[in-house]
Design an enzyme around this catalytic site. Structure first.
Site, mmCIF file in Angstrom:
data_model
loop_
_atom_site.group_PDB
_atom_site.id
_atom_site.type_symbol
_atom_site.label_atom_id
_atom_site.label_comp_id
_atom_site.label_asym_id
_atom_site.label_seq_id
_atom_site.Cartn_x
_atom_site.Cartn_y
_atom_site.Cartn_z
ATOM 1 N N ASP A 25 33.452 -40.562 25.155
ATOM 2 C CA ASP A 25 32.213 -40.852 24.440
ATOM 3 C C ASP A 25 31.441 -39.535 24.394
ATOM 4 O OD1 ASP A 25 30.062 -41.907 23.123
ATOM 5 O OD2 ASP A 25 29.844 -43.637 24.422
HETATM 6 C C1 BGC Z 1 27.845 -43.798 21.546
HETATM 7 C C2 BGC Z 1 29.159 -43.993 20.821
HETATM 8 C C3 BGC Z 1 29.158 -43.173 19.554
HETATM 9 C C4 BGC Z 1 28.922 -41.712 19.913
HETATM 10 C C5 BGC Z 1 28.883 -40.805 18.715
HETATM 11 C C6 BGC Z 1 27.518 -42.320 21.754
HETATM 12 O O1 BGC Z 1 26.222 -42.175 22.229
HETATM 13 O O2 BGC Z 1 27.895 -44.452 22.794
HETATM 14 O O3 BGC Z 1 29.352 -45.345 20.526
HETATM 15 O O4 BGC Z 1 30.371 -43.342 18.877
HETATM 16 O O5 BGC Z 1 27.679 -41.600 20.576
HETATM 17 O O6 BGC Z 1 27.712 -41.009 18.001
#
Ligand code: BGC
Length: 773
Positions: free
Chosen positions: A244
């Site tokens: 993530d």
């Molecule tokens: C989120 C993800 C997301 C990623 C990119 C993170 O903060 O938890 O779900 O895909 O950011 O934006």
């Protein structure tokens, strides 16, 4: 289209063996390929023909930021269809629909040059307080797994990769980047990992995104058990694990654990750490090579040549996708209550009924949640305009009733008076209530489940003016509905995406016969919810104290009242169930039931199959969803529906052998229209798996007695031993026998009056274990 995806045509990059390409790279190039180049792109190695690819959010639309992304990656993005977020799509209970939505997402992603779309999110809705529940499908792992797999299949059919997220046990936003989800093995396997397992095994997502949190103390981004033993060795995952955004804690620990790609860019800092670790022998270069190979393979899949089986697209049909978004929104709407068939309303301006539309949400829709999934929609329906279209504007009056920024302030007297007057002048009121945008978001959790106080005041005032009220809700997480007994009809519209206004209007006027079902329980009060005493944890730990009893499993086990149960949702027609049969074979169960539409309009029924096992040797919920079918039936039509239950879905996780085990026995099979509207009950015998546990000195006398070899021998020995003792002795006394059943056999030695030696027990154990092998 971005040009990143087209660089390979001349080099034949996509056709070459990835391992061969990796072998030609320098150590620095290898390390560079395992982290991002920017917020949304991977690095290219032009010398080797390796292109950069684009990964972008997700999940319910394409959130592509052109040019350089802002530092949080949440600023403006290109217009894209905002499909209904997972909360609404999950409520449709329809994998076929989810797959079509996935395909449309794939088309849009491909047209924008996106290689991987970051979704679906299939985390379990453990507590209704989780601020991100709108992005998740269900409180039940079967629903999450089946629909998640369908979304991945649809998306990937277009040559765009999915990123199954957030792996794993990321069930709250509070302290999400550090907190440890402390989960026992059974709930972890049976509730929190089960959906992920299904999606991986059925749909092979190109990527899995590890979560921010720790799991039982270990950051998921550096957990070899989770990312390698479970994900790859057990489930056979073949793709790439991406972090993530910002989830990497220690890259040198993460890589050998199974984390292949760090996102976003790390400024070269962690790449240098990897290089240094290889140079000084802390990291085996072969391990780095594996991660690089996966990164190369991902780039190969995402490049144009690898998409040759798919028609190239430069654009997509914006109107068709809007129409699909409307269809999906309508299918996700759940009709919670409809006394005296208040709904559907008559269409057309000839109808006599005057309609008051009250509530700012009718004019200013809340249609998606805040955070990384925020889509810049291609267009936006409002319920008000769609209602006016369906009813004829002359029949419709509107009053906003409340202002969106006054989230928990008392009601505005002037707005309430205006709304009450509009209600009094109408025959029926459509009252649009819901959560303001600021109430729920990625990044923080809710503190309560209440609608804003001002909206509840408005409801009271409007009701006094006209009790003929249909409450239409807009919310991403469930809300308490203290007024449920006071209004004749409630429509849960969730966050319906850009066409949500149209989807709700279609249901209100019967253009769509509602068939959405609750994929999560609506509780009476927050205090009743399963995780209430263990959410959101303290000092960096959240203990999943409710164990297996998540969602309806909890309310059913405690026989507790709920506002609306899991699986609930009404229709404008009725369905009758008959002729239940259930048979078992090595693949699982085949459950057959005949469903008849006994009403006078076409509709859809979601046939739900729950199982239970009375007298099970492990803790179980009173019923668990094991299959469902979404069936469209014309008025009067009858159809035999077969729901297949996979044998693996009957299994529990046995902590003694660390394995899935199907317990043998007579399973109860319940078929119904919701978890609390069971229409037919049957039974089926299921053969159990053999669980062979070697006997040890620690085995209880009960275990030894149950052993096919040792049991009869002990029984015989006991027989001759007890024969010499009178009526009152230990083994003829029921209570004593029960007590002895849990007595470790090795501890018998030396007990006065017990004529066995240590060696005799050892011999018995050896004999039993040898014969079992
Ligand atoms: C989120 C993800 C997301 C990623 C990119 C993170 O903060 O938890 O779900 O895909 O950011 O934006």
């Amino acid at each position: 289209m971005t040009d990143t995806l087209q660089t390979d045509r001349s080099t034949g990059f996509a056709e070459r063996e990835a391992a061969e390409i990796v072998a030609e790279l320098t150590l620095e190039e290898k390390a560079s390929l395992t982290s991002g180049a920017s917020f949304w792109t991977t690095k290219a190695v032009e010398r080797a023909g390796i292109p950069s690819i684009v990964l972008t959010d997700g999940p319910h639309g394409v959130r592509l930021q052109r040019g350089s992304a802002d530092h949080l990656g949440i600023g403006d993005s290109v217009p894209a269809t905002c499909f209904p977020p997972a909360v609404a799509l999950g409520s449709a209970f329809d994998p076929e629909l989810a797959e079509r939505v996935g395909r449309a997402l794939g088309e849009e992603a491909r047209a924008e040059g996106v290689g991987v779309l970051l979704g679906p999110g299939i985390n379990i809705k453990r507590s209704p307080l989780c601020g991100r529940n709108f992005e998740y499908l269900s409180e039940d792992p079967l629903v999450s797994g089946v629909l998640g797999a369908a979304l991945v299949k649809g998306l990937q059919s277009q040559g765009v990769g999915a990123s199954l997220k957030h792996f794993a046990a990321n069930n709250q936003e509070h302290d999400r980047m550090r907190a440890s989800s402390d989960v026992d093995p059974r709930p972890l396997r049976e509730i929190y990992l089960r959906g992920f397992q299904r999606v991986v095994e059925e749909a092979q997502p190109w990527t899995v995104m590890c979560s921010y949190n720790r799991l039982n103390g270990v950051y998921t981004s550096e957990d070899p058990w989770l990312l390698t033993s479970v994900l790859r060795d057990e489930w056979g995952f073949e793709g790439l694990v991406v972090s993530d955004w910002g989830a990497v804690n220690d890259r040198v620990a993460g890589l050998p654990a199974g984390l292949d790609l760090e996102m976003p860019a790390s400024d070269g800092r962690t790449d240098a750490q990897l290089v240094a670790a290889v140079r000084d022998g802390r990291l085996d270069q072969a391990v780095l090579d594996v991660a690089v190979r996966r990164a190369v393979e991902l780039a190969q899949k995402a490049t144009a040549d690898a998409r040759s089986s798919v028609e190239p697209v430069e654009t997509y049909d914006v109107d068709a996708h809007h129409a699909l978004a409307r269809e999906a929104a309508g299918r996700g709407v759940v009709l919670l209550k409809n006394d005296d068939t208040l709904l559907p309303l008559a269409t057309g301006s000839d109808a006599a009924q005057r309609i008051a539309v009250i509530g700012e949400f009718a004019r200013t829709p809340r249609y998606q949640g805040a955070g990384s999934s925020l889509i810049n929609p291609t267009r936006l329906d409002t319920a008000l305009a769609e209602i006016e279209l369906l009813a004829g504007a002359d029949r419709v009056g509107f009053a906003p009733g409340f202002a969106l920024d006054a989230s928990d302030a008392p009601a505005d007297a002037a707005l309430v008076a205006e709304a009450a007057a509009a209600a009094a002048a109408a025959d029926v009121v459509l009252l649009f209530l819901g959560l303001p945008g600021a109430a729920e978001s990625e990044g923080f959790d809710r503190e309560h489940l209440r609608l804003p106080a001002g909206q509840l005041e408005l409801l009271t005032a409007v009701r006094a003016a006209n009790p003929n009220i249909v409450v239409v809700l807009a919310n991403g997480g469930v809300v308490e509905l203290p007024f449920a007994d006071d209004v004749p009809a409630i429509v849960e519209g969730w966050l319906g995406g850009q066409a949500g206004g149209g989807g709700v209007a279609d249901v209100l006027f019967g253009v769509v016969n509602p068939s959405g079902r609750l994929a999560e329980t609506i509780p009476v009060r927050l205090e009743d919810t399963p995780a209430y005493l263990d959410f959101p944890g303290e000092f960096g730990h959240v203990r999943y104290g409710e164990g297996l009893f998540v969602g309806y499993r909890w309310y059913d086990a405690r026989d507790a009242a709920v506002r609306y149960p899991f699986g609930h949702g009404l229709s404008y027609t009725r369905f009758a169930y008959s002729g239940l049969s259930a048979t078992a074979d090595e693949a699982g169960l085949a459950v057959r039931v005949t469903v008849t539409n006994t009403g006078d309009r076409a509709g859809r029924e979601v046939v739900q199959v729950y199982t239970a096992l009375a007298g099970s040797s492990v803790a179980r919920a009173p019923r668990e969803l094991k299959g469902f079918a979404n069936v469209a039936l014309e008025a009067g039509e009858s159809r035999e529906v077969e729901v297949a239950v996979r044998r693996e879905d009957l299994a529990y996780w046995d902590i003694r052998v660390d394995h899935w085990i199907v317990e043998g026995g007579a399973y109860t099979v319940e078929v119904g229209a919701s978890s609390r509207d069971i229409r037919l009950v049957g039974a089926v015998d299921v053969a159990g798996d053999d669980v062979r546990l070697p006997l040890t000195m620690e085995s209880s006398i009960g275990d030894v007695m149950a052993n096919p070899i040792a049991g009869p021998i002990v029984m015989q020995a006991m027989g001759s031993f007890t024969a010499g003792l009178g009526e009152s002795d230990v083994f003829t006394d029921d209570g004593m026998e029960k007590m002895m059943a849990s007595f470790p056999i090795g501890r018998l030695v030396g007990f006065p009056g017990i004529p066995v030696t240590y060696e005799q027990i050892e011999q018995l154990i050896a004999l039993a274990n040898a014969r079992q092998d």
